[in-house]
Design a protein around this motif. Structure first.
Motif, PDB file in Angstrom:
ATOM      1  N   GLN A  50       0.851  -1.190   0.000  1.00  0.00           N
ATOM      2  CA  GLN A  50       0.000   0.000   0.000  1.00  0.00           C
ATOM      3  C   GLN A  50       0.888   1.242   0.000  1.00  0.00           C
ATOM      4  O   GLN A  50       1.695   1.436   0.902  1.00  0.00           O
ATOM      5  CB  GLN A  50      -0.900   0.021   1.249  1.00  0.00           C
ATOM      6  CG  GLN A  50      -1.850  -1.151   1.375  1.00  0.00           C
ATOM      7  CD  GLN A  50      -2.997  -1.079   0.383  1.00  0.00           C
ATOM      8  OE1 GLN A  50      -3.432  -0.001   0.001  1.00  0.00           O
ATOM      9  NE2 GLN A  50      -3.474  -2.236  -0.036  1.00  0.00           N
ATOM     10  N   CYS A  51       0.768   2.064  -1.022  1.00  0.00           N
ATOM     11  CA  CYS A  51       1.514   3.324  -1.108  1.00  0.00           C
ATOM     12  C   CYS A  51       0.618   4.394  -1.710  1.00  0.00           C
ATOM     13  O   CYS A  51      -0.055   4.134  -2.722  1.00  0.00           O
ATOM     14  CB  CYS A  51       2.744   3.183  -2.002  1.00  0.00           C
ATOM     15  SG  CYS A  51       4.168   2.387  -1.254  1.00  0.00           S
ATOM     16  N   THR A  55      -3.097   0.366  -4.152  1.00  0.00           N
ATOM     17  CA  THR A  55      -2.760  -1.020  -3.837  1.00  0.00           C
ATOM     18  C   THR A  55      -1.941  -1.605  -4.987  1.00  0.00           C
ATOM     19  O   THR A  55      -2.419  -1.684  -6.119  1.00  0.00           O
ATOM     20  CB  THR A  55      -4.023  -1.862  -3.626  1.00  0.00           C
ATOM     21  OG1 THR A  55      -4.765  -1.336  -2.522  1.00  0.00           O
ATOM     22  CG2 THR A  55      -3.656  -3.312  -3.336  1.00  0.00           C
TER      23      THR A  55
END
Length: 364
Positions: A50-51, A55
């Protein structure tokens, strides 16, 4: 299969082989979900990342430079990449530098390129992307148009033009401030110039009411023994003050440090950006430094010399949330993506991590 085809491809001029390979991929792309994906697209839940509110099904991405014009996004998804970064795209189209401009260094498992930012231009790439339905995060890498007359305020306006056209179509945007393939060899890795650029880019982002994450792509250190100077700290400080979401480390190198290739061969090749295995140590060195400098608070994408699961895992432990491949694909083939993912899962299990995110920065 790639090991059978590679000797044939390597008999061809590097750019011709590159174009032939991409043409074959475009031919297969419409059928890729059925012909390609079953062999490559398996995912393990431990690899999800997760960034920036996105996703990523796995941390292995395609680096900018291979798909400059965003023609093969669905093919990269079918190969199992967790994301792809297309470009570099510039505001104006460019044919790039005269050929030959791409060279293999097999003894070093490296490439030298002086492509000159050949691309279709932001408007055409934007039209292509508007028709595209992609399922995995897509980054767009932006660079200044390949023209030595575009300098100063004009260079900033050039960046802003491509950002205005392409940022609404991206999951994240990377500003290629360090590209050595511009005609004049100038970059925005000067803190004052960077401040001016980011001020303008974020003004456009506010004007368009976008929240797209903006990243910066940085140059490699000049040596694996580098003691970083204050300029990099200033760059990071300026970037964070404007709200940069992360960094991509690292770009190609203009030097020839540590190569095994015959110096006479290198002299015949001439200038260009070096990529591949010789950059691995320097890329990891910069990654360590950035992770510590940002206190692990900004996601980092590591690129340069990643051609195995061991190297990819080392970058993750050094602070990378995501990694990217390019030159490794030339030497290892498309199966490299799957092998890296499988190797990452094994190493996470061996080290007792239940997710790849738990391993990020553990050695930094």
């Amino acid at each position: 299969m790639y090991r059978l085809f590679r000797p044939l491809l390597f008999r061809l001029d590097a750019e011709r082989a590159h174009r032939l390979t991409l043409a074959a991929a475009r031919l297969v792309q419409p059928l890729a979900p059925w012909l390609v994906a079953p062999f490559f697209k398996e995912e393990h839940p431990a690899l999800a990342v997760q960034c920036w509110g996105l996703t990523f099904p796995n941390p292995v991405g395609l680096a900018a430079g291979l798909d400059k014009n965003a023609r093969l996004v669905r093919f990269w998804e079918a190969l199992g990449f967790g994301f792809a970064e297309v470009g570099s795209v510039s505001a104006r189209p460019s044919r790039g530098n005269p050929r030959p401009r791409l060279f293999r260094l097999p003894e070093d498992r490296a490439l030298i390129n002086r492509m000159g930012l050949n691309n279709d231009g932001a408007e055409r790439v934007a039209r292509r992307l508007r028709r595209l339905r992609h399922r995995r995060p897509l980054g767009i890498n932006l660079a200044k148009t390949h023209d030595p007359n575009i300098l100063g305020e004009a260079a900033v306006a050039d960046f802003c033009e491509s950002f205005r056209l392409l940022a609404p179509l991206a999951d994240y945007v990377t500003l290629n401030i360090s590209c050595p393939n511009t005609a004049e060899g100038k970059t925005f890795e000067d803190p004052e110039a960077l401040d001016t650029l980011l001020r303008a880019i974020f003004a456009v982002r506010r004007e368009l009411n976008l929240s797209v994450p903006v990243l910066l792509k940085l140059s490699p250190p000049p040596s694996s023994r580098t003691v970083f100077d204050s300029q990099l700290e200033e760059i990071v400080e300026v970037a964070r003050a404007h709200g940069i979401a992360g960094f991509v480390a690292t770009n190609t190198a203009s030097d020839r440090e540590g190569l095994r290739t015959d110096p006479e061969v290198l002299a015949r090749i001439g200038p260009g950006g070096l990529s591949g295995r010789p950059l691995a140590t320097r890329a990891r060195c910069l990654l360590f430094y950035l992770y510590r400098l940002t206190e692990g608070k900004l996601p980092l994408i590591s690129v340069g010399g990643i051609d195995s699961a061991e190297e990819a895992y080392g970058r993750i432990r050094a602070g990378a949330s995501l990694v990217q491949l390019y030159t490794g694909l030339i030497y290892e083939g498309p199966g490299l993506v799957r092998r890296i993912k499988q190797g990452l899962v094994r190493r996470l299990e061996q080290d007792g991590f239940d997710s790849v995110q738990a391993a990020v920065g553990i050695d930094a």
